[in-house]
Design an enzyme around this catalytic site. Structure first.
Site, PDB file in Angstrom:
ATOM      1  N   GLY A  84       0.773  -1.243   0.000  1.00  0.00           N
ATOM      2  CA  GLY A  84       0.000   0.000   0.000  1.00  0.00           C
ATOM      3  C   GLY A  84       0.799   1.284   0.000  1.00  0.00           C
ATOM      4  CD1 TRP A  86       4.390   3.140  -4.674  1.00  0.00           C
ATOM      5  CD2 TRP A  86       3.577   2.882  -6.739  1.00  0.00           C
ATOM      6  NE1 TRP A  86       5.454   2.951  -5.517  1.00  0.00           N
ATOM      7  CE2 TRP A  86       4.992   2.786  -6.790  1.00  0.00           C
ATOM      8  CE3 TRP A  86       2.848   2.734  -7.913  1.00  0.00           C
ATOM      9  CZ2 TRP A  86       5.676   2.563  -7.982  1.00  0.00           C
ATOM     10  CZ3 TRP A  86       3.537   2.513  -9.101  1.00  0.00           C
ATOM     11  CH2 TRP A  86       4.934   2.429  -9.135  1.00  0.00           C
ATOM     12  CG  ASP A 103      -1.608  -7.213  -4.679  1.00  0.00           C
ATOM     13  OD1 ASP A 103      -1.447  -8.431  -4.915  1.00  0.00           O
ATOM     14  OD2 ASP A 103      -0.662  -6.418  -4.577  1.00  0.00           O
ATOM     15  CG  ASP A 119      -6.273 -12.494 -11.890  1.00  0.00           C
ATOM     16  OD1 ASP A 119      -5.941 -11.542 -12.634  1.00  0.00           O
ATOM     17  OD2 ASP A 119      -5.760 -13.621 -11.958  1.00  0.00           O
ATOM     18  CG  ASP A 143       5.772  -1.256  -7.742  1.00  0.00           C
ATOM     19  OD1 ASP A 143       6.643  -1.203  -8.632  1.00  0.00           O
ATOM     20  OD2 ASP A 143       6.048  -1.209  -6.533  1.00  0.00           O
ATOM     21  CE  LYS A 183       8.663  -3.079  -9.467  1.00  0.00           C
ATOM     22  NZ  LYS A 183       8.683  -3.925  -8.264  1.00  0.00           N
TER      23      LYS A 183
END
Length: 246
Positions: A84, A86, A103, A119, A143, A183
């Protein structure tokens, strides 16, 4: 909202300004190496002192300072949000911004953030997140990272697969003018992914924020100026080519 890492405490024994990890019979060499790096990482210490859930909070702070990601943004989706960090940065910088996080892992509640443990590929995910936001997102952050196996090519393929999934999701969820951050690994997005990004965004940049460890292979791709979903069906190589007739 610049914040510089400062010194902080950590478990272990201090020696020469660094914290030495005390040995543990059941701890592997690699575990000791990781723990020593954590204990002596100024960003880890600064994150703990500032109340951030992870050192990655500084990565978003630094990316925002460079690219203005949060400027004028009112609706954000955070993919792979746990733990958490971000989300914390966004809610502190933009208290009135709607943030939806998702997530596969559990994430402890954060005021101002709506979290779903599911998902992103589930059939109902996009409608659920859009309804929660009250419209299309203006910023999609990812991320997400695949579990590494130590084989460079395999790790690269798995991570880039996640980036491609996140990009497809962002294209479905962003409003025109929106931005996407994900990322990637050393070398940045490959040619195929860059081509796909250029189809949908006006500006594509790669960045390695200072908070990202120097020995880490992670980079971030920052795509801004979403062209809108009408661009999805337009392949640059096919522009100007008339479709075949019956």
């Amino acid at each position: 909202m610049s914040q510089s890492p400062g010194s902080g405490g950590g478990s272990g024994r201090s020696q020469g300004g660094r914290t030495r990890v005390l040995t543990a019979k059941r701890r592997t060499v690699s575990s000791n190496t990781w723990l020593a790096r954590q204990l002596n990482d100024p960003y880890v210490k600064a994150a703990k002192a500032a109340g951030w859930r992870s050192r990655s909070a500084f990565k978003l702070i630094e990316l925002d300072e460079r690219f203005g990601l949060l400027k004028g943004v009112e609706r954000v989706i955070d993919l792979g949000s746990a733990p958490g960090g971000w989300c914390q940065v966004i809610t502190k910088a933009k208290p009135r911004t709607k943030v939806v996080a998702i997530d596969l892992l559990v994430m402890e509640p954060i005021a101002g953030v709506t979290f779903f443990q599911k998902d992103i590929l589930d059939e109902d995910t996009e409608d659920l997140l859009r309804d929660t936001l009250g419209g299309d997102a203006q910023l999609v952050l990812s991320d997400m990272a695949a579990n590494t196996v130590g084989h460079r090519m395999t790790d690269h393929i798995r991570t880039m697969g996640l980036v491609e999934t996140a990009l497809a999701f962002a294209v479905d969820m962003l409003e025109p003018g929106g931005a996407f951050v994900a990322k990637v690994l050393a070398g940045g997005a490959d040619t195929t992914l860059v081509t796909e990004l250029k189809r949908h965004f006006k500006s594509i940049k790669h960045a390695k924020p200072p908070a990202s460890r120097k020995d880490s292979s992670e980079w971030y791709v920052v795509a801004q100026g979403f062209k809108g979903r009408t661009a999805e069906a337009v392949d640059p190589e096919l522009q100007g080519v008339a479709p075949d007739g019956d």
